[in-house]
Design a protein around this motif. Structure first.
Motif, PDB file in Angstrom:
ATOM      1  N   TYR A  32      11.426 -13.719   8.002  1.00 46.03           N
ATOM      2  CA  TYR A  32      10.062 -14.228   8.194  1.00 46.03           C
ATOM      3  C   TYR A  32       9.781 -14.270   9.697  1.00 46.03           C
ATOM      4  CZ  TYR A  32      10.732 -15.650   3.388  1.00 46.03           C
ATOM      5  OH  TYR A  32      10.997 -15.622   2.047  1.00 46.03           O
ATOM      6  N   ARG A  34       6.924 -15.595  12.772  1.00 47.80           N
ATOM      7  CA  ARG A  34       5.793 -16.513  12.978  1.00 47.80           C
ATOM      8  C   ARG A  34       4.479 -15.761  13.075  1.00 47.80           C
ATOM      9  NH1 ARG A  34       3.325 -18.527  17.411  1.00 47.80           N
ATOM     10  NH2 ARG A  34       4.998 -18.156  18.915  1.00 47.80           N
ATOM     11  N   THR A  35       4.481 -14.633  13.810  1.00 47.18           N
ATOM     12  CA  THR A  35       3.254 -13.860  13.961  1.00 47.18           C
ATOM     13  C   THR A  35       3.587 -12.388  14.181  1.00 47.18           C
ATOM     14  OG1 THR A  35       1.237 -13.545  15.297  1.00 47.18           O
ATOM     15  CG2 THR A  35       3.186 -14.388  16.437  1.00 47.18           C
ATOM     16  N   PHE A  54       3.590 -15.413   9.072  1.00 52.88           N
ATOM     17  CA  PHE A  54       2.882 -16.660   8.771  1.00 52.88           C
ATOM     18  C   PHE A  54       1.506 -16.695   9.422  1.00 52.88           C
ATOM     19  CE2 PHE A  54       7.379 -18.254   8.412  1.00 52.88           C
ATOM     20  CZ  PHE A  54       7.341 -18.458   7.037  1.00 52.88           C
ATOM     21  N   TYR A  57      -1.573 -18.862   8.140  1.00 49.93           N
ATOM     22  CA  TYR A  57      -1.832 -20.266   8.460  1.00 49.93           C
ATOM     23  C   TYR A  57      -2.732 -20.425   9.684  1.00 49.93           C
ATOM     24  CZ  TYR A  57       1.786 -21.426   5.070  1.00 49.93           C
ATOM     25  OH  TYR A  57       2.513 -21.558   3.911  1.00 49.93           O
ATOM     26  N   TYR A  68       1.845 -25.153  12.531  1.00 51.95           N
ATOM     27  CA  TYR A  68       3.302 -25.239  12.692  1.00 51.95           C
ATOM     28  C   TYR A  68       3.944 -26.031  11.554  1.00 51.95           C
ATOM     29  CZ  TYR A  68       1.942 -23.806  17.403  1.00 51.95           C
ATOM     30  OH  TYR A  68       1.402 -23.141  18.472  1.00 51.95           O
ATOM     31  N   ILE A  71       4.071 -23.850   8.476  1.00 49.29           N
ATOM     32  CA  ILE A  71       5.120 -22.826   8.593  1.00 49.29           C
ATOM     33  C   ILE A  71       6.481 -23.435   8.274  1.00 49.29           C
ATOM     34  CG2 ILE A  71       6.368 -21.353  10.226  1.00 49.29           C
ATOM     35  CD1 ILE A  71       3.693 -20.828  11.620  1.00 49.29           C
ATOM     36  N   TYR A  87      14.383 -16.287  10.571  1.00 43.75           N
ATOM     37  CA  TYR A  87      13.066 -16.673  11.058  1.00 43.75           C
ATOM     38  C   TYR A  87      12.958 -16.202  12.500  1.00 43.75           C
ATOM     39  CZ  TYR A  87       9.204 -19.570  12.773  1.00 43.75           C
ATOM     40  OH  TYR A  87       8.022 -19.997  13.346  1.00 43.75           O
ATOM     41  N   THR A  99       7.503 -24.705  16.289  1.00 42.46           N
ATOM     42  CA  THR A  99       8.093 -24.648  14.944  1.00 42.46           C
ATOM     43  C   THR A  99       9.597 -24.894  14.991  1.00 42.46           C
ATOM     44  OG1 THR A  99       8.293 -22.237  15.120  1.00 42.46           O
ATOM     45  CG2 THR A  99       6.330 -23.102  14.015  1.00 42.46           C
TER      46      THR A  99
END
Length: 477
Positions: A32, A34-35, A54, A57, A68, A71, A87, A99
């Protein structure tokens, strides 16, 4: 309990990925990110590494903190489902990554097991671009938080200046500290092939069209030789120099007692600026008053009692403790009132101790007002203003009696009368000190009108009899 492998993707170039990061990314583990708005993501695509982002979100939530938290909530759920997951975050996981901070909190609660894979942060390419050694002082500031303040005596690096709107908000905050013409640097995509850096004045930072999610502001420290901004540390240093052997002989010989009159004088000059609604004078006089506080704190430091930071610490703790409705850490409940909180702090055991604690150095009107308020809280008071008014008449008669007796107690009775007048003012929430000051000002204005009139008649004040003066006085009222 699941496990999350947190992988730092570096500042942008895939060349900055560590061997360990590459190894974990190619582990065929659920991954995964975050962006997707990070250059290294193209490496994952080229290597056929499956991932989920993510970014949903960011579109769904209004506040970054809610992004955050959402996530982290989903990461915990995925780790629980799959046992171990990857992650990926930009830069270094432990630098400006909220996060990860939240995940560490969850680990401390034994809700998850985490492992952190280092990544090159954005700081290294920025200092390489600037050719500045952070050992001389570098403060890292999250551009999303306007609560953080820069330190003018060291370099400051502000992250996440992702848009002109954000730059504009930062500019207004920074211009409260720095001169508008402070030279700063805008750096974008540091360490990458398309790195861009531009030097400009602070007031220009929101005019840059190419600001993006890899943009930062670098603010070099303010050189003492060309100072246009100062902070509390500078004032402390100046006072230390003045008190040193190489400093000022006058400053060196001062002590708490010799400075006492100056402290009172400066406080009154602050009040005078407020009364005159003179903001320029207020700025200057507050500075003079602050100097006195730093001066006394420096003397106490030299004598081994306390320093300015102890002073700031004590008042900070006091303000937090006295505002239980604002600061959740306060030991007091919202039911506790201000005076009761102060009484607990000072360990008063009686109402008399509270009265004795009112400083004797206060002007008499102010001190008497405070003493009467504290006595009133003990139930020592009139039911209403009529009792206070009758007491004034009583004291007037006592003054007259002592005058007729040619007694040496006249001064004492006049004091009782003044004390009674203060008591009456309290019932009508009138500040006796201000009321008397207003009357003094009114008297001076009227006196000037009388004198101007008499001078216009070709005379002086001394040449006019009392009855004439009284008549003119009634006219100018």
């Amino acid at each position: 309990m699941g496990k999350i492998i947190i992988i730092g993707l570096g500042p942008g170039s895939e060349d900055d990925l560590t061997l360990k990061a590459v190894e974990e990314l190619k582990s065929n583990r659920k991954t995964y990110i975050r962006t997707i708005f990070h250059p290294t993501i193209s490496y994952l695509d080229r290597e056929g590494i499956d991932y989920e982002s993510f970014d949903k979100y960011y579109e769904r939530e209004d506040e970054f903190i809610d992004v955050y938290k959402s996530i982290v909530k989903e990461l915990l759920e995925k780790a629980d489902e799959f046992g171990k997951i990857n992650y990926c975050v930009p830069g270094h996981p432990l630098i400006a990554e909220k996060t990860v901070e939240l995940l560490i909190e969850e680990e401390n609660k034994n809700n998850i097991d985490i492992e952190i894979i280092n990544g090159l942060s954005f700081i290294e390419p920025v200092i390489l671009s600037m050719k500045r050694d952070p050992v001389n002082g570098l403060k890292l500031i999250d551009g999303l938080s306007l609560e953080q303040k820069p330190d003018i005596n060291m370099d400051n690096l502000i992250t996440q200046v992702y848009s002109r709107e954000r730059a504009s908000e930062l500019k207004l905050s920074l211009m409260e500290i720095y001169d508008d013409y402070k030279e700063v640097y805008i750096i974008d995509s540091a360490g990458m092939k398309d790195e861009r850096k531009e030097k400009m004045y602070l007031y220009q930072i929101d005019r840059i069209e190419w600001l993006g999610y890899l943009s930062s502001i670098y603010i070099p420290k303010t050189d003492r030789e060309s100072k246009s901004s100062y902070d509390l540390n500078d004032l402390i240093m100046i006072m230390e120099i003045l008190r040193s052997e190489d400093g000022c002989s006058w400053d060196r010989k001062q002590d708490h007692n010799s400075l006492r009159a100056y402290l009172i004088e400066e406080a009154y000059e602050v009040v005078d600026a407020i009364d005159n609604d003179d903001m320029d004078s207020l700025q200057e006089e507050l500075g003079d008053l602050l100097l006195q506080i730093v001066f006394h704190s420096q003397i106490a430091r030299e004598e081994g009692y306390f320093n300015i930071w102890d002073t700031i610490k004590s008042i900070s703790e006091k303000m937090i403790d006295r505002h239980p409705n604002v600061f959740e850490t306060s030991i007091h409940s919202e039911e506790d009132n201000w005076e009761e909180i102060k009484a607990k702090e000072k360990n008063f055991e009686s109402h008399s101790e509270r009265l004795l604690a009112v400083p004797k150095a206060l002007p008499a009107l102010i001190r008497s007002n405070k003493v009467q308020k504290r006595a009133s809280r003990a139930g020592f008071d009139w039911d209403d203003y009529r009792g206070a008014l009758d007491k004034i008449y009583e004291e007037i008669e006592e003054v007259k009696t002592e005058i007729e007796l040619n007694s040496d107690r006249v001064g004492e009775e006049i004091g009782d009368l003044l004390f009674s007048v203060v008591n009456l003012s309290r019932f009508f929430k009138v500040d006796p000190e201000k009321a008397l000051q207003d009357t003094i000002e009114k008297f001076i204005i009227r006196f000037k009108k009388i004198e101007d009139y008499i001078i216009s008649q070709g005379k002086t004040m001394e040449e006019v009899d009392l009855n004439t003066l009284d008549s003119i006085w009634n006219k100018v009222k």
